[in-house]
Design a protein around this motif. Structure first.
Motif, short mmCIF file in Angstrom:
data_model
loop_
_atom_site.label_atom_id
_atom_site.label_comp_id
_atom_site.label_asym_id
_atom_site.label_seq_id
_atom_site.Cartn_x
_atom_site.Cartn_y
_atom_site.Cartn_z
N PHE A 89 11.83 1.20 -3.13
CA PHE A 89 11.11 -0.12 -3.65
C PHE A 89 10.01 -0.33 -2.57
O PHE A 89 10.16 -0.16 -1.43
N GLU A 90 8.56 -0.64 -3.06
CA GLU A 90 7.60 -0.97 -2.12
C GLU A 90 7.60 -2.33 -1.97
O GLU A 90 7.18 -3.16 -2.93
N ASP A 93 3.81 -6.05 2.57
CA ASP A 93 3.95 -5.79 4.24
C ASP A 93 4.80 -6.78 4.83
O ASP A 93 5.48 -6.52 5.75
N ARG A 96 8.56 -6.02 4.55
CA ARG A 96 8.95 -4.93 5.06
C ARG A 96 8.98 -4.92 6.52
O ARG A 96 10.00 -4.21 7.14
N LEU A 97 7.97 -5.26 7.24
CA LEU A 97 7.82 -5.60 8.60
C LEU A 97 9.06 -6.36 9.20
O LEU A 97 9.56 -5.94 10.21
N GLN A 100 12.06 -4.12 9.12
CA GLN A 100 11.80 -3.02 10.05
C GLN A 100 12.18 -3.52 11.46
O GLN A 100 12.78 -2.91 12.40
N TYR A 106 14.17 2.50 8.77
CA TYR A 106 13.56 2.12 7.36
C TYR A 106 13.17 3.42 6.56
O TYR A 106 12.50 3.89 6.77
N ILE A 108 12.81 5.89 2.78
CA ILE A 108 12.69 6.15 1.45
C ILE A 108 13.81 6.96 0.88
O ILE A 108 13.85 8.11 1.29
N ARG B 311 -2.32 3.29 -3.33
CA ARG B 311 -2.11 2.40 -2.04
C ARG B 311 -3.56 2.40 -1.59
O ARG B 311 -4.11 1.60 -1.06
N HIS B 316 -4.73 -0.22 0.85
CA HIS B 316 -3.17 -0.63 1.16
C HIS B 316 -2.47 0.45 1.82
O HIS B 316 -1.11 0.53 1.98
N ASN B 318 -0.98 2.05 4.75
CA ASN B 318 -0.77 1.44 5.91
C ASN B 318 0.01 2.66 6.73
O ASN B 318 0.83 3.32 6.21
N ASN B 320 1.94 4.49 10.49
CA ASN B 320 2.46 3.91 11.45
C ASN B 320 2.28 5.13 12.65
O ASN B 320 2.98 6.24 12.52
N GLU B 368 3.01 15.09 4.32
CA GLU B 368 2.68 15.26 3.04
C GLU B 368 1.08 16.02 2.80
O GLU B 368 0.99 16.70 2.13
N GLN B 485 1.08 -2.13 15.99
CA GLN B 485 1.34 -2.90 14.51
C GLN B 485 0.13 -3.25 13.87
O GLN B 485 0.32 -3.76 12.60
N SER B 499 -1.49 -3.21 9.03
CA SER B 499 -0.18 -2.88 9.87
C SER B 499 -0.17 -1.47 9.72
O SER B 499 -0.59 -0.82 8.54
N TYR B 501 2.48 0.54 9.46
CA TYR B 501 3.50 1.11 8.85
C TYR B 501 3.25 1.58 7.47
O TYR B 501 2.58 0.96 6.60
N ARG B 502 3.65 2.96 7.20
CA ARG B 502 3.79 3.29 5.83
C ARG B 502 4.94 3.09 5.08
O ARG B 502 5.94 3.99 5.49
N GLY B 503 5.10 2.29 4.01
CA GLY B 503 6.31 2.18 3.48
C GLY B 503 6.76 3.28 2.61
O GLY B 503 6.35 4.05 2.28
#
Lengths: 127, 503
Positions: A89-90, A93, A96-97, A100, A106, A108, B311, B316, B318, B320, B368, B485, B499, B501-503
């Protein structure tokens, strides 16, 4: 370095949960599996696991809230447990932060096969 | 108190003209009467009533002929003056001249009036110079804003709703351009090559997606080298119109996430079964598992490309950025790449030194990119061909090169290659693909502060080069931003608003 032995999985997807349980048990880990967030939090508080695999989208209580309850407000109720957040799930920010910061990793889910997960656990120190 | 005289109107000049003609006619008529009376009194005195009547008649006749002649000559001029007054926005007491009126058909006056009406009127400068309050009020009522930038690109004027932010006491436009297609890049180019230039960007937000109060603009820039205010930006708020597209992008992101669930299970169980059945599988069954594994991994890559594109388009993406050895990043996809190459009967030759300087990289995103480029090299190379991956340091960058000896590309294909959804005519007919792999690869590389380029010869193959900054060369910028950050790089410049970070 002490190897990880006990693992708690909090995961509501039965296919994924069973897959992790099966693989980790075959790899020799002592595994408990909780499906809803509330039961998961109770289990994590009651027994000192070496590692916690935590999903984010959960019934009863979300992963972020579980983590906050266990490690939030500068208090760490599970200092001896490595927390690995596993999610597809996305989140926004901010959420998620926050996760983290409190978690040790954290990841996928779609990119972590059971074999990779076991490699990660093998590299963690349970001491 | 001194009263300021109102500015004369054009329509008044038509009356002034007519008054002057009448005055001149009266003066000449009276003068002619007086002169003729004087002459008669000298020639045939005494002055009789009959004489006076005669001279008076001559004077009146002269007066009437002057007025009549002037009326014939001045009437069309008066009509044209009324037309000019009308185009200047003045209210007329008479009927506005109609260029299509039948009475003007034969004389050509209709054409003259039409010419007046179609002529562009520079009236705005008059209004703004005499009444700046009206100009400011009008601009502030716009569904957007105007910003004026000096040669240092600082905002020196911004209307009420202009998206701006202050950094080090300098006002800047708060517009999130995508990658290198930015105002700064364009102004760099203008500074080198243009005297005057104009440019339009569409769908430029002021904040990242999902941020409260986000506005999305169309941005029109006008540049004039050496002008007092070098760049003028007109931004039109298109938020409501683009919101629907944003919802579509949200749907794509949501659908891609939904796909991740089954992908997790498929990849996971293939992995589990391969492990558990390893000793009992026949060689052809192993091949079937390999194909399952390759397909699941490729599906996962496609989903990642779609998610990253969504994204990126929503500003969007992000990252890291942490110190990483390129070899260790490649190691995470090595098995998968070997499987993919083997399943397509290609040879994969990897030569990535382990002693290269560390690069500032987001491990998942960069892997990727490499995966996309190797995938392409496999797709566009010949059966049994070799795909070669090498790496070397080039100053403050590490270059990763992916080379194939495949079908190559014509120059007109190369120049469009990194555009979203671009697929050459030939590719569309012969090779499956979505046209987002290279688009998102470029976006990711540029978000690292790097660059991607390609050399290709049709019939001989292609070489893609990805340049990523060494960690040492950007470490100070990263540490300034508080332990990685709050920083992402877009194009040449580092922008502190994400930020990483890439989720």
């Amino acid at each position: 370095m002490t190897a990880i032995k006990t693992v708690l999985i909090i995961e509501d997807d039965r296919f994924i949960g069973e897959m992790y349980v099966r693989s980790l048990k075959k790899a020799g880990y002592d595994v408990d599996w909780m499906i809803d967030g509330h039961d998961g939090l109770v289990a994590a508080r009651n027994k000192p696991y070496d590692a916690l695999l935590l999903d984010v989208m959960l019934p009863e209580m979300r992963g972020g809230d579980i983590l906050k309850a266990l490690r939030g407000n500068g208090e760490n109720l599970i200092p001896d447990t490595h927390v690995i957040v596993l999610t597809n799930f996305e989140q926004d920010d901010e959420s998620r932060l926050a996760m983290q910061q409190d978690a040790d990793a954290y990841l996928i889910k779609a990119e972590i096969t059971p074999r990779k997960l076991i490699e990660i656990l093998k590299n963690l120190d349970a001491s | 108190m001194e009263m300021k005289q109102p500015k004369p109107l054009i329509k008044d000049y038509a009356s002034v003209m007519w008054h002057r003609v009448c005055i001149v006619a009266v003066v000449i008529g009276v003068a002619a009467t007086a002169l003729s009376t004087l002459l008669i009194s000298f020639i045939t005195p005494p002055l009789m009533f009959a004489h006076l009547a005669l001279t008076g008649g001559v004077g009146v006749a002269i007066l009437l002929s002057i007025i009549g002649g002037a009326y014939i000559v001045l009437r069309p001029l008066r009509t044209i003056m009324h037309a000019i007054a009308h185009t200047n926005g003045e209210q007329l007491a008479v009927t506005i001249p109609n260029p299509h009126d039948k009475k003007y058909e034969t004389t050509g006056l209709g054409t003259a009036i039409q010419a007046v009406y179609t002529k562009e009127q520079p009236i705005s400068s008059v209004v703004t110079s005499t009444n700046p309050t009206i100009a400011t009020t009008s601009i502030n009522r716009m569904h957007g804003a105007i910003m004026t930038l000096d040669e240092n690109r600082a905002v020196v004027y911004a209307s009420g709703k202009a998206p701006t932010y202050t950094v080090n006491g300098i006002l800047r436009p708060q517009l999130l351009f995508n990658g290198s297609d930015s105002l700064d890049e364009w102004l760099d180019e203008c500074a080198e090559t243009a005297v005057k230039a104009e440019r339009l960007w569409q769908r430029v937000p002021d904040k990242p997606a999902d941020t409260k109060g986000q506005r999305i603009f169309d941005v029109y820039a006008s540049y004039e080298k050496g002008a007092a205010h070098e760049t003028v930006l007109t931004v039109v708020d298109m938020t409501s119109r683009y919101q629907e597209d944003e919802d579509n992008l949200n749907f794509i992101a949501f659908a891609a996430h939904e796909l991740r669930g089954p992908i997790t299970v498929i990849r996971g169980y293939v992995d589990v079964l391969q492990d558990e059945l390893d000793e009992t599988l026949e060689s052809d069954q192993r091949e079937l598992f390999r194909r399952l594994s390759v397909s699941a991994n490729r599906l996962s890559s496609y989903v990642n490309n779609i998610l990253n594109t969504s994204r990126y388009d929503r500003r969007h993406l992000n990252l890291n950025l942490t110190p990483n050895q390129l070899a260790s990043i490649y190691a995470t996809i090595s098995d998968d790449m070997n499987l993919r190459a083997a399943s397509q009967n290609r040879l994969l030759s990897i030569s990535i030194p382990t002693d290269l300087p560390e690069i500032a990289a987001d491990r998942a995103s960069l892997s990727e990119v490499i995966s996309n480029l190797i995938d392409n090299a496999i797709k566009y190379s010949h059966e049994g061909g070799t795909v070669t991956v090498t790496a070397a340091q080039q100053g403050d960058f590490v270059d990763i090169t992916i080379e194939d000896q495949g079908i190559g590309m014509a120059s007109d294909v190369v120049k469009n290659l990194f555009q979203k959804f671009y697929r050459s005519h030939r590719s569309r007919e012969t090779v499956a693909g979505s046209g987002i792999g290279l688009y998102i690869s470029k976006a990711i590389v540029e978000s690292h502060g790097g660059a991607i380029s390609v050399r290709s010869t049709e019939g001989y193959g292609s070489t893609f080069t990805v340049s990523i900054p060494t960690y040492a060369s950007v470490e100070s910028k990263l540490s300034v931003d508080g332990g990685n950050q709050n920083l992402i790089s877009q194009g040449k410049g580092w922008i502190k608003n994400h930020s990483m970070y890439r989720g």
